[in-house]
Design a protein around this motif. Structure first.
Motif, PDB file in Angstrom:
ATOM      1  N   ILE A   1      -0.015  12.666   1.934  1.00 34.82           N
ATOM      2  CA  ILE A   1      -0.068  11.664   0.884  1.00 34.82           C
ATOM      3  C   ILE A   1      -1.439  11.725   0.225  1.00 34.82           C
ATOM      4  O   ILE A   1      -2.453  11.966   0.877  1.00 34.82           O
ATOM      5  CB  ILE A   1       0.232  10.267   1.463  1.00 34.82           C
ATOM      6  CG1 ILE A   1       0.471   9.270   0.353  1.00 34.82           C
ATOM      7  CG2 ILE A   1      -0.895   9.785   2.362  1.00 34.82           C
ATOM      8  CD1 ILE A   1       1.135   8.012   0.832  1.00 34.82           C
TER       9      ILE A   1
ATOM     10  N   PRO B   1       0.821  -1.216   0.000  1.00 38.16           N
ATOM     11  CA  PRO B   1       0.000   0.000   0.000  1.00 38.16           C
ATOM     12  C   PRO B   1       0.851   1.260   0.000  1.00 38.16           C
ATOM     13  O   PRO B   1       0.580   2.203  -0.728  1.00 38.16           O
ATOM     14  CB  PRO B   1      -0.809  -0.107   1.299  1.00 38.16           C
ATOM     15  CG  PRO B   1      -0.867  -1.551   1.588  1.00 38.16           C
ATOM     16  CD  PRO B   1       0.446  -2.109   1.093  1.00 38.16           C
ATOM     17  N   ILE B   2       1.937   1.252   0.794  1.00 35.65           N
ATOM     18  CA  ILE B   2       2.773   2.442   0.873  1.00 35.65           C
ATOM     19  C   ILE B   2       3.584   2.591  -0.400  1.00 35.65           C
ATOM     20  O   ILE B   2       3.852   3.685  -0.859  1.00 35.65           O
ATOM     21  CB  ILE B   2       3.679   2.381   2.126  1.00 35.65           C
ATOM     22  CG1 ILE B   2       2.802   2.356   3.372  1.00 35.65           C
ATOM     23  CG2 ILE B   2       4.638   3.550   2.149  1.00 35.65           C
ATOM     24  CD1 ILE B   2       1.877   3.540   3.487  1.00 35.65           C
TER      25      ILE B   2
ATOM     26  N   CYS C   1       2.810   8.863  -5.043  1.00 34.93           N
ATOM     27  CA  CYS C   1       2.017  10.074  -5.122  1.00 34.93           C
ATOM     28  C   CYS C   1       2.381  11.046  -4.009  1.00 34.93           C
ATOM     29  O   CYS C   1       1.628  11.924  -3.675  1.00 34.93           O
ATOM     30  CB  CYS C   1       0.525   9.748  -5.016  1.00 34.93           C
ATOM     31  SG  CYS C   1      -0.010   8.528  -6.190  1.00 34.93           S
ATOM     32  N   VAL C   2       3.528  10.893  -3.386  1.00 35.07           N
ATOM     33  CA  VAL C   2       3.866  11.745  -2.250  1.00 35.07           C
ATOM     34  C   VAL C   2       4.149  13.154  -2.703  1.00 35.07           C
ATOM     35  O   VAL C   2       4.862  13.378  -3.663  1.00 35.07           O
ATOM     36  CB  VAL C   2       5.103  11.193  -1.505  1.00 35.07           C
ATOM     37  CG1 VAL C   2       5.591  12.177  -0.463  1.00 35.07           C
ATOM     38  CG2 VAL C   2       4.754   9.872  -0.848  1.00 35.07           C
ATOM     39  N   ASN C   3       3.603  14.085  -1.991  1.00 34.79           N
ATOM     40  CA  ASN C   3       3.854  15.501  -2.236  1.00 34.79           C
ATOM     41  C   ASN C   3       5.038  15.916  -1.375  1.00 34.79           C
ATOM     42  O   ASN C   3       4.975  15.827  -0.163  1.00 34.79           O
ATOM     43  CB  ASN C   3       2.604  16.279  -1.851  1.00 34.79           C
ATOM     44  CG  ASN C   3       2.776  17.759  -2.064  1.00 34.79           C
ATOM     45  OD1 ASN C   3       3.856  18.229  -2.389  1.00 34.79           O
ATOM     46  ND2 ASN C   3       1.714  18.493  -1.870  1.00 34.79           N
ATOM     47  N   LEU C   4       6.110  16.318  -1.993  1.00 37.73           N
ATOM     48  CA  LEU C   4       7.301  16.641  -1.228  1.00 37.73           C
ATOM     49  C   LEU C   4       7.359  18.096  -0.821  1.00 37.73           C
ATOM     50  O   LEU C   4       8.331  18.524  -0.209  1.00 37.73           O
ATOM     51  CB  LEU C   4       8.552  16.291  -2.050  1.00 37.73           C
ATOM     52  CG  LEU C   4       8.705  14.813  -2.398  1.00 37.73           C
ATOM     53  CD1 LEU C   4       9.916  14.621  -3.304  1.00 37.73           C
ATOM     54  CD2 LEU C   4       8.870  13.981  -1.145  1.00 37.73           C
TER      55      LEU C   4
ATOM     56  N   ARG D   1       5.059  14.079   5.394  1.00 38.16           N
ATOM     57  CA  ARG D   1       4.494  14.557   4.137  1.00 38.16           C
ATOM     58  C   ARG D   1       3.032  14.167   4.067  1.00 38.16           C
ATOM     59  O   ARG D   1       2.627  13.124   4.555  1.00 38.16           O
ATOM     60  CB  ARG D   1       5.205  13.947   2.935  1.00 38.16           C
ATOM     61  CG  ARG D   1       6.651  14.369   2.776  1.00 38.16           C
ATOM     62  CD  ARG D   1       6.765  15.817   2.310  1.00 38.16           C
ATOM     63  NE  ARG D   1       8.155  16.193   2.117  1.00 38.16           N
ATOM     64  CZ  ARG D   1       8.896  16.809   3.021  1.00 38.16           C
ATOM     65  NH1 ARG D   1       8.379  17.101   4.201  1.00 38.16           N
ATOM     66  NH2 ARG D   1      10.144  17.120   2.764  1.00 38.16           N
TER      67      ARG D   1
ATOM     68  N   SER E   1       5.983   3.294   6.966  1.00 37.18           N
ATOM     69  CA  SER E   1       6.291   4.737   6.953  1.00 37.18           C
ATOM     70  C   SER E   1       5.447   5.498   7.964  1.00 37.18           C
ATOM     71  O   SER E   1       5.011   6.619   7.711  1.00 37.18           O
ATOM     72  CB  SER E   1       6.083   5.321   5.548  1.00 37.18           C
ATOM     73  OG  SER E   1       6.963   4.747   4.624  1.00 37.18           O
TER      74      SER E   1
ATOM     75  N   ILE F   1       2.547   1.922  -3.327  1.00 35.49           N
ATOM     76  CA  ILE F   1       1.679   2.562  -4.290  1.00 35.49           C
ATOM     77  C   ILE F   1       1.479   4.028  -3.933  1.00 35.49           C
ATOM     78  O   ILE F   1       1.541   4.903  -4.763  1.00 35.49           O
ATOM     79  CB  ILE F   1       0.321   1.835  -4.329  1.00 35.49           C
ATOM     80  CG1 ILE F   1       0.510   0.501  -5.038  1.00 35.49           C
ATOM     81  CG2 ILE F   1      -0.727   2.662  -5.042  1.00 35.49           C
ATOM     82  CD1 ILE F   1      -0.676  -0.384  -4.949  1.00 35.49           C
ATOM     83  N   LEU F   2       1.282   4.290  -2.660  1.00 33.53           N
ATOM     84  CA  LEU F   2       0.972   5.651  -2.252  1.00 33.53           C
ATOM     85  C   LEU F   2       2.194   6.552  -2.335  1.00 33.53           C
ATOM     86  O   LEU F   2       2.072   7.724  -2.616  1.00 33.53           O
ATOM     87  CB  LEU F   2       0.407   5.653  -0.833  1.00 33.53           C
ATOM     88  CG  LEU F   2      -0.933   4.930  -0.690  1.00 33.53           C
ATOM     89  CD1 LEU F   2      -1.346   4.893   0.758  1.00 33.53           C
ATOM     90  CD2 LEU F   2      -2.001   5.592  -1.516  1.00 33.53           C
ATOM     91  N   THR F   3       3.387   6.008  -2.077  1.00 36.10           N
ATOM     92  CA  THR F   3       4.559   6.882  -2.115  1.00 36.10           C
ATOM     93  C   THR F   3       4.827   7.368  -3.522  1.00 36.10           C
ATOM     94  O   THR F   3       5.531   8.342  -3.695  1.00 36.10           O
ATOM     95  CB  THR F   3       5.807   6.155  -1.590  1.00 36.10           C
ATOM     96  OG1 THR F   3       5.931   4.895  -2.250  1.00 36.10           O
ATOM     97  CG2 THR F   3       5.727   5.929  -0.106  1.00 36.10           C
TER      98      THR F   3
END
Lengths: 267, 870
Positions: free
Chosen positions: B855, A13-14, A20-23, B853, A232, A16-18
């Motif tokens: 997500i 899951p992470i 899309c991480v907004n930095l 962050r 995470s 896939i989601l990472t």
């Protein structure tokens, strides 16, 4: 074991989601709570048991370790023999002649600023490592092949499930450090035959493996910690919980009591 | 000449009668009677005012005694007074007053089916009423209605949005079977204004919290990746919020996702999503309607703690054969339906197949699985033997398959066999056999861990319901239901002698629920209707099973005192749960009503959701002495009003829920394979309240939906937040959903929706520390979920192009383009913590900082699809 399930629950899951991480966004954190942090280790080897004490730091850009040098630290064996641990360096308390005994019950008692912190755990036996066997996995460069190492050991008990921490050293340096803490349970294992270490080695490396027996409670603590780290510290539709410690009065950390065995080979 | 004489004679007769009537009516009476018989009164009036009475003494109750006193009243008024409460009526004929008995008109039942003229399917929720508005009802899930009428001539009206009003003129002399078919027709605004007021089902029904969403509305919503998904579309309903990462994880009125039950034609569905959680199991071409029951259930339904979402499947076209399907970014689907025997037997068969792995391979940088397949097949056969007997079979099979190094697959099967039988027009029976299985399988070929792992759930049910109608005024329903559940949480078999894995399995959890229920629908007074019932369920958990007896130490850790083994079919635990359910509806006027309801729901096993993202993994733990079955008490109060003959419907509904015996659990892999799972569970309770506003307008060219909900949910768990209430991670305080669709010309249909939700809660870290050289973050244990993410909002757009050629050909096609998240907002779903890599030692990560962050899941998702119907 159950690697696929663990990957499904924690990692995929992470993964896939990472993607899309907004930095760009930073979050502001406001609340700071001071807690005592206790790392205690009792082991059946002389001079290696210790208690480390420190305080937490505020969540922020840099972390400093605030050692505690004025606590009273005692370890009691089987509710009868008391060992006073003394400060040997910043926040680090030891006892020169203390050796843990298998099947004894140990209590950690710390007094700091009018508060007492207590933990209790039994020193469980560990299975002995019969041998370490290297296996070539890649021979693309014949002069420098890559190896995996298999650990051969028997279950310490056929009746009860045993739990272990596995430390891997490469050329004398801890190899599975952060965040690769490796814990195993032999719940559905016939034996440790063919337990393959999750690291690769090359020719001329020395490989040392240490097995530490731990209780189920300590296994759960590290399992929850690994789950948090691998996920995470995920809070998506989920309320993260701090790993459940075996120390009283709101202390953070863990009191680990272990027997250990080790084996070493040169490749 | 002769005709003129007859005409003059008739006119004279009428005039004479009229003059006589006026002469008698003009008489003024002063009289006082005390316990006088009617015969004495008549005789006195006749004598005093020279009026002649004609009657048959044997037919009239003239010995009835009355007391009355009148001053200066007309004779007509005096006769009304003395004959009121009796069955005597009168008529003035020439110069005499003729007395006669009122013949009681016989009550009759008019009943039948209302069907769609296009395909012969029963229509749900059609309003059936008499044109004098004395009697009204709505059709049930089979399209069946009953009306109770007295003998006489009536115009019975059948009304449903999007269909032409149908009027049937009937002469009722005995019980009557009246079937009819409605023709689809757009509703025009000017027609709406002139037709009589129509009572809509939402206003009439005694049940509140029920949302019935037609498939025609759901498929107008912008869709994700081109595949219309009816489950995703339910998020537009007030009080319904969903987990964006996994379709089918719904939170309704403060309930966790495991408190909502999904059904397919009343068969429970364990897991409603395919792999990835992006698509649900339901093929939109086969769905007729979705019914969402929010916290309010009748006694005949098992119900749930929070909500039941029942997806009703079509029966199949009983008139003619047709095919439909579509191709989009990830799926292809095809459905065929038609009559095996016209107007008697129909079949509908649909399938879907994905090609996700082929799509992923187009992106070389993305690691693609060898095989990634998602497939499903749905079937329904419906047969009408005659008006008394109907048999239907619904079946679904779904299979998901991923192959990389291991093979991970899920299999789902659901089947329902239903037999409906009418003993007569008042009394009918429904029997159902239901079966469902779900399995997750992992096959590892990686040496030395060679094993097969399986997690399985099975569910079998038998329902027998009996319904007795007395028109629309009174209905009794009673019955018996039995449910058998078997859950195999963890089963490993070693694949070879070289494997280090040994065979290992947990006990199968076997439970039986047996229910008896009785409920009634009754019109108490003209405006007050009630649905009330009681359901008794007896729950049993049977062996083989190891039952652990626990105690708790000072730190709160659960310790095992002893273990008791229960053999095959031995009773481990039993529980009797009474579940009262009552709903009241007060009809304020023909356009509005007020409703109140109370429902008790029980869940006998605890469903622990270990993973909801990608692949749902859960474990069922049966209720026990330590963790009794979960309960929820649901209260609601609402006001419903229709405008423009219910083409514009509005409602406001408020609710309060109390949840008890819930469980929270520690996220730990041992939940999967340890039979002492209670060590990791913690008792919990919760409360939620809120208010929901809803407005829906359906006209010829426009559909508009506007919904707003305010909700407040708090859970309380011993080891969380120091036993103080905290919001659960899915708590959304404000949610606003708007949807509008319109036909733009003959070729285009446009749909647009905008969703706004206040931010999800999260827990902030309070400090950092080192353990074993690892930097850890401490989450503030005394302020759980007190922080809120930024609000969530997005806009989706759908444009459908319909070729003009469709008007002149049998093959009807359309192109749809959809965009999810039109203005590309990065909606945060949570916070994760990111480790910075130490460049000096590539294999080790720095322990200096966990960087937080936001997500988010997706930012801009366009899709295109081609759909056809033949």
């Amino acid at each position: 074991m159950g690697t696929n399930i663990k990957i499904i629950i924690h990692f995929l899951p992470i993964l896939i989601l990472t993607s899309c991480v907004n930095l760009d966004n930073e979050l502001d954190f406001e609340r700071y709570v001071t807690n005592i942090v206790i790392e205690g280790l009792v082991i059946d080897s002389q001079g290696k048991s210790f208690v480390k004490l420190s305080l937490t730091s505020p969540y922020g850009d840099s972390v400093s370790i605030n050692h505690i040098n004025n606590a009273v630290v005692n370890i009691v064996e089987d509710d009868s023999i008391n060992y006073a641990f003394n400060l040997s360096s910043d926040g680090y308390y030891t006892h020169s002649s203390f050796i843990g005994k298998v099947n004894s019950m140990y209590s950690l008692i710390i007094s700091y600023q009018e508060t007492e912190y207590i933990a209790k755990s039994k020193l469980l036996p560990v299975c002995s490592i019969d041998s370490l066997v290297p296996k070539v996995i890649s021979n693309d460069i014949p002069a420098s092949p890559e190896y995996k190492v298999k650990v051969y050991a028997k279950r310490s008990s056929e009746e009860f499930t045993s739990y272990y921490i596995v430390r891997i050293y490469k050329n004398g340096i801890l190899y599975n450090s952060y965040p690769d803490l490796l814990i195993v349970s032999d719940a559905y294992l016939e034996s440790f035959n063919n337990l393959t270490l999750p690291k690769t080695f090359t020719t001329a490396d020395t490989v040392k493996v240490e097995l530490y027996s731990i209780s189920e409670q300590i296994y759960d603590y590290y399992d929850e910690m690994i789950g948090l780290i691998n996920g995470s510290l995920n809070t998506v539709y989920f309320s993260p919980k701090n790993p459940k410690t075996n120390i009283s009065n709101g202390a953070l950390g863990i009191f680990q009591v272990s027997s250990f065995s080790s084996a070493e080979i040169g490749l | 000449m002769k005709w003129l004489c007859l005409l003059v004679l008739f006119a004279s007769f009428s005039l004479q009668n009229l003059i006589c009537q006026n002469k008698i009516s003009g008489i003024k009476v002063d009289a006082s009677y005390s316990q006088a018989t009617l015969k004495e009164i008549i005789s006195d009036l006749g004598t005093r005012y020279s009026v002649k009475f004609s009657y048959s003494e044997s037919l009239l109750p003239l010995n009835t005694k009355i007391t009355c006193s009148v001053i200066d009243k007309s004779l007509n008024e005096v006769l009304e007074i003395i004959f009121s409460g009796t069955n005597i009526d009168y008529k003035i004929v020439k110069q005499q007053i003729v007395l006669f008995p009122i013949v009681a008109l016989k009550e009759c039942i008019v009943s039948g089916f209302v069907r769609d003229s296009d395909n012969g399917e029963g229509m749900i929720g059609v309003t059936v009423y008499t044109d004098d508005n004395t009697s009204a009802t709505t059709t049930n899930e089979d399209g069946y209605y009953t009306l109770k009428l007295k003998e006489g001539k009536f115009n019975i009206c059948f009304s449903f949005i999007g269909f032409a009003l149908k009027l049937e003129q009937v002469q009722v002399t005995t019980n009557l079977n009246l079937n009819t078919e409605l023709v689809e027709s757009p509703t025009l605004l000017n027609e709406v204004l002139v037709t009589p007021d129509i009572k809509g089902e939402k206003i009439l029904s005694a049940l509140s919290g029920i949302e019935k969403v037609d498939i025609k509305t759901l498929i107008k919503l912008p869709n994700m990746l081109g595949e219309p998904d009816i489950i995703r579309g339910l998020s537009i309903l007030p009080g319904v919020t969903s987990n964006e990462l996994s379709i089918g994880e719904f939170n309704i009125r403060g309930g966790a996702s495991n408190q909502t039950i999904f059904q397919m034609d009343e068969a429970p569905v364990s897991s409603v999503s395919h792999f990835g959680g992006i698509f649900s199991l339901f093929n939109s071409d086969i769905v007729k309607q979705v019914v969402v029951s929010k916290g309010n259930f009748t006694a005949s339904e098992k119900g749930a703690l929070s909500a039941v979402i029942d997806v009703k499947m079509k029966e199949g076209n009983k008139k003619e054969w047709e095919m439909r399907g579509g191709i989009n970014t990830l799926f292809t689907r095809f459905t065929i339906e038609g009559p095996i025997i016209k107007d008697k037997t129909s079949i509908i068969l649909g399938g879907r197949k994905s090609y996700i792995d082929q799509i992923i391979r187009l992106f070389p940088k993305v690691e693609s699985p060898e095989i990634f397949q998602v497939n499903d097949v749905s079937l329904k056969i419906d047969h009408r033997f005659n008006w008394k007997n109907n048999l239907s079979l619904t079946a679904f099979y779904g299979n998901d398959f991923i192959s990389q190094e291991s093979i991970i697959s899920t299999e789902k099967f659901y089947g329902i066999l239903k037999w409906g039988h009418f003993f007569n027009q008042r009394f009918r029976m429904e029997n159902k056999l239901i079966a469902g299985t779900y399995s997750l399988s992992i096959e590892s070929d990686i040496k030395p861990e060679l094993y097969n792992l399986e997690i399985k759930h099975r569910n079998y049910q038998f329902h027998s319901n009996y319904i007795y109608h007395v028109g629309d005024l009174f209905k009794i329903k009673a019955g018996y239901q039995a449910i058998w559940n078997e859950n195999k949480p963890w089963n490993i078999t070693s694949k070879s002698n070289e494997s280090i894995i040994k065979d290992y399995s947990l006990f199968s959890i076997k439970t039986i629920e047996q229910s008896l229920f009785a409920e009634t629908d009754i019109i108490l007074f003209q405006r007050l209707a009630m649905n009330a019932g009681i359901r008794f369920t007896y729950f049993m958990h049977i062996g083989p099973y190891n039952l652990y007896n626990y105690s708790t130490d000072v730190s709160g850790k659960r310790l095992i005192n002893d273990t008791a083994y229960y053999g095959q079919n031995k009773t481990v635990y039993t529980y009797l749960s009474p579940e009262p359910r009552i709903s009241l509806r007060y009809l304020v006027d023909l356009k509005s009503s007020i409703k109140a309801s109370y429902t008790r729901g029980t869940s006998f096993s605890h469903k622990l959701m270990l993973s909801t993202i990608l692949i749902p993994i859960f474990r069922m733990v049966p209720g026990s002495k330590l963790f009794p079955p979960e309960k929820a008490d649901n209260f609601s109060l609402g006001y419903y009003r229709g405008f423009l003959n219910n083409n514009l419907s509005t409602s406001v509904e408020t609710y309060w829920r109390k949840m008890s015996n819930m469980t929270e659990f520690t996220q730990n892999d041992r939940l999967l394979y340890d039979d002492r799972v209670e060590i990791l569970m913690h008792p919990s309770s919760g409360q939620s309240y809120g208010i929901e506003f809803s407005t829906t307008c359906n006209l010829n060219k426009f559909d508009i939906i506007l919904n707003y909900a305010f909700a407040n949910t708090r859970y309380k768990t011993g080891n969380i937040n120091n036993n103080r209430p905290y919001p659960p991670p899915f708590d959304i305080t404000h949610s606003l959903t708007t949807f509008a669709s319109m036909k733009a010309g003959r070729r285009f249909e446009i749909g647009i929706n905008w969703i706004f939700q206040s931010g999800l809660p999260y827990t902030e870290p309070s400090s950092m520390y080192y353990i074993d050289g690892r930097l850890m973050v401490q989450f503030d244990p005394e302020h759980v979920n007190t922080k809120r993410l930024p609000p969530y909002h997005r806009m989706d757009l759908s444009i459908t192009l319909i070729p003009l050629k469709n008007m002149h050909r049998r093959w009807k096609s359309s192109w749809n383009m959809s965009i999810c998240n039109l203005y590309m907002r990065k909606n945060p779903l949570g916070v994760i913590y990111y480790l910075e890599k130490n460049e000096d030692i590539p294999e080790m990560k720095t322990t200096d900082q966990w960087k937080p962050r936001y997500i988010y899941f997706y930012q801009f998702v366009p899709s295109i699809s081609y759909n056809f119907k033949f």
